[in-house]
Design a protein around this motif. Structure first.
Motif, mmCIF file in Angstrom:
data_model
loop_
_atom_site.group_PDB
_atom_site.id
_atom_site.type_symbol
_atom_site.label_atom_id
_atom_site.label_comp_id
_atom_site.label_asym_id
_atom_site.label_seq_id
_atom_site.Cartn_x
_atom_site.Cartn_y
_atom_site.Cartn_z
ATOM 1 N N ASP A 1 50.424 -41.970 0.898
ATOM 2 C CA ASP A 1 50.523 -42.260 -0.533
ATOM 3 C C ASP A 1 49.182 -42.819 -0.990
ATOM 4 O O ASP A 1 48.772 -43.893 -0.535
ATOM 5 C CB ASP A 1 51.632 -43.290 -0.764
ATOM 6 C CG ASP A 1 51.793 -43.670 -2.237
ATOM 7 O OD1 ASP A 1 50.990 -43.193 -3.081
ATOM 8 O OD2 ASP A 1 52.703 -44.456 -2.548
ATOM 9 N N PRO A 2 48.456 -42.132 -1.893
ATOM 10 C CA PRO A 2 47.116 -42.593 -2.256
ATOM 11 C C PRO A 2 47.088 -43.869 -3.087
ATOM 12 O O PRO A 2 46.052 -44.534 -3.163
ATOM 13 C CB PRO A 2 46.543 -41.418 -3.048
ATOM 14 C CG PRO A 2 47.741 -40.694 -3.579
ATOM 15 C CD PRO A 2 48.807 -40.855 -2.541
ATOM 16 N N GLN A 3 48.200 -44.227 -3.717
ATOM 17 C CA GLN A 3 48.294 -45.478 -4.481
ATOM 18 C C GLN A 3 47.063 -45.712 -5.366
ATOM 19 O O GLN A 3 46.381 -46.729 -5.236
ATOM 20 C CB GLN A 3 48.480 -46.660 -3.531
ATOM 21 C CG GLN A 3 49.670 -46.530 -2.597
ATOM 22 C CD GLN A 3 49.724 -47.653 -1.585
ATOM 23 O OE1 GLN A 3 49.799 -48.831 -1.937
ATOM 24 N NE2 GLN A 3 49.656 -47.302 -0.304
ATOM 25 N N LEU B 1 36.932 -44.118 -16.084
ATOM 26 C CA LEU B 1 37.721 -45.133 -15.392
ATOM 27 C C LEU B 1 37.151 -45.365 -13.998
ATOM 28 O O LEU B 1 36.818 -44.412 -13.284
ATOM 29 C CB LEU B 1 39.180 -44.689 -15.280
ATOM 30 C CG LEU B 1 39.896 -44.410 -16.601
ATOM 31 C CD1 LEU B 1 41.223 -43.703 -16.346
ATOM 32 C CD2 LEU B 1 40.129 -45.694 -17.363
ATOM 33 N N ASP B 2 37.021 -46.638 -13.623
ATOM 34 C CA ASP B 2 36.736 -46.968 -12.228
ATOM 35 C C ASP B 2 38.050 -46.838 -11.464
ATOM 36 O O ASP B 2 39.115 -47.216 -11.974
ATOM 37 C CB ASP B 2 36.221 -48.397 -12.098
ATOM 38 C CG ASP B 2 34.915 -48.619 -12.844
ATOM 39 O OD1 ASP B 2 34.152 -47.645 -13.004
ATOM 40 O OD2 ASP B 2 34.669 -49.757 -13.277
ATOM 41 N N MET B 3 37.985 -46.319 -10.255
ATOM 42 C CA MET B 3 39.243 -46.141 -9.538
ATOM 43 C C MET B 3 39.075 -46.327 -8.038
ATOM 44 O O MET B 3 37.971 -46.195 -7.488
ATOM 45 C CB MET B 3 39.839 -44.769 -9.818
ATOM 46 C CG MET B 3 39.194 -43.599 -9.108
ATOM 47 S SD MET B 3 40.185 -42.113 -9.307
ATOM 48 C CE MET B 3 41.780 -42.679 -8.733
ATOM 49 N N THR B 4 40.169 -46.651 -7.401
ATOM 50 C CA THR B 4 40.253 -46.658 -5.942
ATOM 51 C C THR B 4 41.535 -45.941 -5.552
ATOM 52 O O THR B 4 42.496 -45.872 -6.327
ATOM 53 C CB THR B 4 40.282 -48.081 -5.355
ATOM 54 O OG1 THR B 4 41.431 -48.769 -5.853
ATOM 55 C CG2 THR B 4 39.013 -48.852 -5.706
ATOM 56 N N TYR B 5 41.543 -45.383 -4.356
ATOM 57 C CA TYR B 5 42.773 -44.837 -3.788
ATOM 58 C C TYR B 5 42.727 -45.028 -2.286
ATOM 59 O O TYR B 5 41.671 -45.308 -1.700
ATOM 60 C CB TYR B 5 42.984 -43.375 -4.184
ATOM 61 C CG TYR B 5 41.943 -42.387 -3.680
ATOM 62 C CD1 TYR B 5 42.053 -41.799 -2.415
ATOM 63 C CD2 TYR B 5 40.873 -42.015 -4.482
ATOM 64 C CE1 TYR B 5 41.123 -40.883 -1.964
ATOM 65 C CE2 TYR B 5 39.928 -41.096 -4.039
ATOM 66 C CZ TYR B 5 40.060 -40.533 -2.789
ATOM 67 O OH TYR B 5 39.125 -39.624 -2.339
ATOM 68 N N THR B 6 43.880 -44.887 -1.661
ATOM 69 C CA THR B 6 44.008 -45.091 -0.220
ATOM 70 C C THR B 6 43.947 -43.756 0.499
ATOM 71 O O THR B 6 44.671 -42.822 0.153
ATOM 72 C CB THR B 6 45.325 -45.801 0.108
ATOM 73 O OG1 THR B 6 45.368 -47.056 -0.589
ATOM 74 C CG2 THR B 6 45.457 -46.049 1.607
ATOM 75 N N LEU C 1 42.941 -36.498 -0.046
ATOM 76 C CA LEU C 1 43.620 -37.599 -0.728
ATOM 77 C C LEU C 1 43.155 -37.735 -2.173
ATOM 78 O O LEU C 1 43.897 -38.256 -3.016
ATOM 79 C CB LEU C 1 43.418 -38.897 0.048
ATOM 80 C CG LEU C 1 44.533 -39.274 1.050
ATOM 81 C CD1 LEU C 1 45.873 -39.469 0.342
ATOM 82 C CD2 LEU C 1 44.671 -38.253 2.150
ATOM 83 N N ALA C 2 41.947 -37.259 -2.475
ATOM 84 C CA ALA C 2 41.518 -37.194 -3.874
ATOM 85 C C ALA C 2 42.402 -36.207 -4.639
ATOM 86 O O ALA C 2 42.820 -36.465 -5.775
ATOM 87 C CB ALA C 2 40.047 -36.779 -3.964
ATOM 88 N N VAL C 3 42.704 -35.072 -4.004
ATOM 89 C CA VAL C 3 43.621 -34.098 -4.612
ATOM 90 C C VAL C 3 44.998 -34.728 -4.774
ATOM 91 O O VAL C 3 45.642 -34.599 -5.833
ATOM 92 C CB VAL C 3 43.691 -32.809 -3.770
ATOM 93 C CG1 VAL C 3 44.729 -31.851 -4.334
ATOM 94 C CG2 VAL C 3 42.330 -32.136 -3.704
ATOM 95 N N SER C 4 45.475 -35.423 -3.753
ATOM 96 C CA SER C 4 46.765 -36.104 -3.838
ATOM 97 C C SER C 4 46.781 -37.111 -4.983
ATOM 98 O O SER C 4 47.809 -37.293 -5.657
ATOM 99 C CB SER C 4 47.085 -36.816 -2.522
ATOM 100 O OG SER C 4 47.275 -35.904 -1.466
ATOM 101 N N THR C 5 45.651 -37.783 -5.202
ATOM 102 C CA THR C 5 45.548 -38.752 -6.293
ATOM 103 C C THR C 5 45.715 -38.072 -7.648
ATOM 104 O O THR C 5 46.460 -38.554 -8.519
ATOM 105 C CB THR C 5 44.197 -39.480 -6.216
ATOM 106 O OG1 THR C 5 44.164 -40.268 -5.026
ATOM 107 C CG2 THR C 5 43.978 -40.383 -7.419
ATOM 108 N N LEU C 6 45.035 -36.945 -7.839
ATOM 109 C CA LEU C 6 45.175 -36.217 -9.098
ATOM 110 C C LEU C 6 46.617 -35.749 -9.303
ATOM 111 O O LEU C 6 47.160 -35.825 -10.413
ATOM 112 C CB LEU C 6 44.217 -35.027 -9.140
ATOM 113 C CG LEU C 6 42.743 -35.353 -9.381
ATOM 114 C CD1 LEU C 6 41.896 -34.081 -9.283
ATOM 115 C CD2 LEU C 6 42.542 -36.011 -10.746
#
Length: 319
Positions: free
Chosen positions: A49-51, A67-72, A163-168
């Protein structure tokens, strides 16, 4: 064509090869277990889960909300980056944009795309995703974990792209199957490795991609990341068997979606034979846009880049 004829390097960045010879380079045979290795890696990555977490950036632009962003990512690795959203119009496509081995300090605000959510991740260990003890210089980064395929940093960076794709998809579920990827140099090699195993990515754009035809990559003089790996191998056991699992040309032969690839005839950092091994591996319906040089300023570069810019606009245009 205006391939540079003068340069400061101790070797010839064309490697004595003309276009006809470069186009004749055949992809290497894939390493045993290549497909199983990447299919299993993709399965593990997409179970994460990229959260994603978003904050309004200090960067202002008339066309984009930034937007500044982070993901897992895998291994609970926190990836930093930016998300661009169009100020006008709906989000109808997604695009992940990789970076070269110099990392990324800012998002590219001049991409020729509209109606698109654009995610700029910094791959693990680099820029906003710096994480000691991973070296943040190209020569050190490319060696990190190279002793074993499962620990090699390049595989982690491919995970970060997935995981970037999962984030989108987590943010905009309707984008699944309508997400592109664009990457240059290091990011081009990462893209070639990631795209064939992720059916959520529907097209890709690679510029002077690295990591192609590793047996060649390990022998040709360069100022790029291969130089560090070549020096490492002289002092340690051969790492070619690991590297063959991370061969961008072997991966490119498995890509089934439309691709726009821009290899160069002259390049001191990513040897053109290795770039063309990636381009030549693709199915013949794809487009190859040939640059006179990569990783080098040359006469005519602005004109060539303008032509490529227009091709990219059409390539990622929302139908």
């Amino acid at each position: 064509m205006s391939v540079p004829t003068t340069h400061p390097f101790a070797f010839d960045p064309t490697y004595g090869m003309k276009l006809k010879q470069l186009l004749a380079i055949e992809p290497p045979e894939a390493a045993p277990g290549f497909d199983d290795f990447w299919t299993e890696r993709y399965r593990r990555a997409t179970a994460v889960d990229p959260q994603p977490k978003l904050l309004r950036s200090k960067i202002e632009h008339p066309d984009w909300h930034v937007l500044d962003m982070t993901y897992t990512s895998t291994g609970a690795f926190q990836i930093g980056g930016w998300l661009l959203l169009p100020r006008d119009g709906p989000v109808r496509r997604g695009l992940v944009v990789g970076h070269g081995y110099g990392g990324r300090d800012l998002p590219d605000l001049d991409l020729p795309v509209k109606d698109t959510a654009v995610l700029f991740p910094c791959f693990r260990g680099l820029s906003l995703s710096a994480h000691p003890p991973i070296p943040n210089d190209p020569g050190g980064h490319v060696l990190y974990g190279i002793e074993k395929p499962d620990s090699y940093i390049i595989g982690g960076c491919v995970d970060d792209l997935w995981l970037a794709v999962s984030t989108l998809v987590a943010l905009y579920p309707w984008l699944a199957g309508h997400i592109g990827y664009s990457g240059i140099s290091f990011g081009g090699g990462i893209g070639a490795l990631a795209i064939p195993f992720d059916t959520r990515i529907d097209r890709g754009h690679l510029v002077v991609p690295t990591f192609g035809h590793r047996s060649l990559w390990m022998t040709l003089p360069t100022i790029g990341s291969a130089q560090s790996v070549q020096a490492y191998q002289k002092k340690h056991e051969s790492v070619l068997e690991t590297l063959r699992l991370f061969d961008a040309a072997s991966a490119a032969a498995r890509i089934k979606v439309p691709m726009l690839v821009a290899p160069a005839l002259f390049d001191p950092a990513v040897a053109p034979p290795c770039q063309f091994a990636v381009a030549n591996s693709l199915a013949k319906f794809n487009e190859i846009f040939i640059l006179d040089a990569g990783h080098f300023d040359y006469v005519g570069s602005s004109e060539q880049n303008a032509l490529l810019h227009e091709k990219v606009r059409r390539f990622f245009k929302v139908p």
